[in-house]
Motif scaffolding. Structure first.
Motif, short mmCIF file in Angstrom:
data_model
loop_
_atom_site.label_atom_id
_atom_site.label_comp_id
_atom_site.label_asym_id
_atom_site.label_seq_id
_atom_site.Cartn_x
_atom_site.Cartn_y
_atom_site.Cartn_z
N ARG A 179 0.86 -1.19 0.00
CA ARG A 179 0.00 0.00 0.00
C ARG A 179 0.89 1.24 0.00
O ARG A 179 1.48 1.61 1.02
N PHE A 180 1.04 1.84 -1.18
CA PHE A 180 1.86 3.05 -1.30
C PHE A 180 1.07 4.31 -0.96
O PHE A 180 1.65 5.38 -0.79
N GLY A 181 -0.24 4.18 -0.87
CA GLY A 181 -1.07 5.34 -0.58
C GLY A 181 -1.20 6.24 -1.80
O GLY A 181 -1.05 5.80 -2.94
N ASP B 11 9.07 3.94 -1.95
CA ASP B 11 9.64 2.60 -1.85
C ASP B 11 9.03 1.86 -0.66
O ASP B 11 8.83 2.45 0.40
N LEU B 12 8.79 0.56 -0.84
CA LEU B 12 8.35 -0.30 0.25
C LEU B 12 9.17 -1.58 0.25
O LEU B 12 9.45 -2.15 -0.81
N ALA B 13 9.59 -2.03 1.44
CA ALA B 13 10.36 -3.26 1.57
C ALA B 13 9.46 -4.47 1.41
O ALA B 13 8.28 -4.45 1.79
N CYS C 271 9.23 -0.96 -10.22
CA CYS C 271 10.42 -1.80 -10.37
C CYS C 271 10.75 -2.37 -9.00
O CYS C 271 10.18 -1.97 -7.97
N ALA C 272 11.68 -3.34 -8.95
CA ALA C 272 12.14 -3.91 -7.69
C ALA C 272 13.66 -3.93 -7.70
O ALA C 272 14.28 -4.10 -8.76
N VAL D 52 10.29 -2.58 -3.49
CA VAL D 52 9.53 -2.27 -4.68
C VAL D 52 9.33 -0.76 -4.72
O VAL D 52 8.94 -0.15 -3.71
N ARG D 53 9.63 -0.17 -5.87
CA ARG D 53 9.46 1.28 -6.04
C ARG D 53 8.33 1.54 -7.03
O ARG D 53 8.29 0.95 -8.11
#
Length: 294
Positions: free
Chosen positions: A218-220, A229-231, A258-259, A270-271
Motif C-alpha cells: 500500500r503506497f497510498g 519505496d516499500l520493503a 520496479c524492484a 519495490v518502487r
C-alpha cells in the motif's frame, strides 16, 4: 572363467567380441543367446558387440576390466542386455556407441568406478534397477533412465526427456506437433528455491529461481511526479539477486514500478513512480520474483 594377469589380452582387445565385420547394414552374426558368461579382469573390454543384431546377453559378469564392461559398438542393434554385473570397469560399465540403436539394457549393477550406462545410440531402452550401489529405488537410481518419451494420445505430440551423455543436463523437448506447451515446475513448500535452468545457443532461460511470492503493498496516494519505496520479504534473497515485479491489479495511468536490492537496509524493495500530472493511489497485490545472477 576369468583370466589371470598372465593371460590378459592386449588393452585394445575384448574377452568376447561378436561381430560380422565388413557387412555394414547386413550383419549375419545374429540372434544368439549368451547366459551367465564371465568376462572380468581383462585388459580391454569384457564383452563387445559389433555388427550384429538381436542377441540376448543374460546375467553376464563383466567387472574390473581395463576397457568397457559391455561395449555395444556401431551396428550393434536390437540386442537385449539383461541384468549384467558390471562394476569397476576403467572406461565405463555399459557403453552404447553412436550407431548402436534399438537395443534394450535392463538392470545394470554398477557404480564402483563408473555409474550406469552411457547411451550415445538412438531409440535404445535403458532402464536401471533397485539395488544399485547407492541403494536408491528404481526411479531415483542414477542409471534409471537415459531417455523417456511421454505420448499425448489426445492432441498429438510427444514429450521427450533425455539425459545428455557426459553431462548433468536433462533435455525436455516437445516433438511431433506444431502446438506449443509449458513446462510447469511445482514445489510442495512455500515458494521455490534452487531451481536452475540451462541455456543453449538458441534458447534463453532463467538462471536460478531463488524465490517467488505475492505481497500486498500500500503506497497510498502518490503526488504527481513522485515515487515511494516499500520493503518486501522474500526467503533466501541477497545482493546477488535481480528482481522482477508485476502488479496483479490495474494501476492508474502514468504509474510504473520496479524492484531492487537496497544494500543499506539489506532488503528487497519495490518502487512505484507516478509520472503523471495527477495524484494516483497505488495499493494491491504484487508478484515479486528473485533471480540469482552470475
Amino acid at each position: 572363467m576369468a583370466l589371470d594377469e598372465r593371460d590378459q589380452p592386449k588393452q585394445s582387445q575384448a574377452w568376447l567380441y561378436v561381430a560380422h565385420e565388413g557387412k555394414g547394414a547386413l550383419p549375419d552374426a545374429n540372434a544368439g543367446i549368451l547366459n551367465g558368461f564371465e568376462a572380468s579382469y581383462n585388459g580391454g573390454d569384457g564383452l563387445r558387440l559389433g555388427e550384429t543384431v538381436d542377441n540376448q546377453l543374460l546375467g553376464v559378469a563383466v567387472q574390473s576390466n581395463g576397457g568397457i564392461g559391455v561395449h555395444l559398438a556401431r551396428m550393434a542393434r536390437g540386442n537385449l542386455l539383461l541384468a549384467p554385473y558390471a562394476e569397476a570397469n576403467k572406461q565405463g560399465d555399459v557403453v552404447l556407441d553412436e550407431g548402436a540403436d534399438r537395443n534394450m539394457v535392463l538392470g545394470v549393477r554398477s557404480g564402483v568406478l563408473n555409474s550406469g550406462t552411457v547411451n550415445r545410440g538412438a531409440d535404445n531402452m535403458v532402464w536401471g534397477r533397485f539395488g544399485s550401489v547407492m541403494g536408491a529405488p528404481l526411479h531415483e537410481a542414477p542409471e534409471a533412465y537415459e531417455a523417456l518419451e511421454i505420448i499425448e494420445r489426445g492432441g498429438g505430440g510427444a514429450w521427450r526427456l533425455h539425459k545428455l551423455p557426459g553431462s548433468r543436463h536433462l533435455q525436455i523437448e516437445l516433438t511431433r506437433t506444431g502446438k506449443g506447451a509449458d513446462v510447469l515446475l511445482q514445489s510442495a513448500g512455500v515458494g521455490s528455491t534452487g531451481l536452475r535452468f540451462g541455456t543453449d545457443g538458441h534458447s534463453a532461460a532463467l538462471r536460478d529461481l531463488k524465490s517467488r511470492g505475492v505481497v500486498s503493498l500500500r503506497f497510498g496516494m502518490l503526488s504527481p511526479h513522485s515515487s515511494a519505496d516499500l520493503a518486501v520479504s522474500l526467503e533466501g534473497v541477497d545482493s546477488g539477486c535481480s528482481f522482477q515485479v508485476t502488479p496483479l491489479f490495474a494501476p492508474a495511468p502514468g504509474v510504473s514500478w520496479c524492484a531492487f536490492w537496497d544494500p543499506a537496509a539489506s532488503v528487497a524493495k519495490v518502487r512505484c513512480v507516478n509520472s503523471s500530472a495527477l495524484p494516483a493511489e497505488v495499493a494491491g497485490p504484487f508478484q515479486v520474483i528473485a533471480l540469482r545472477v552470475g
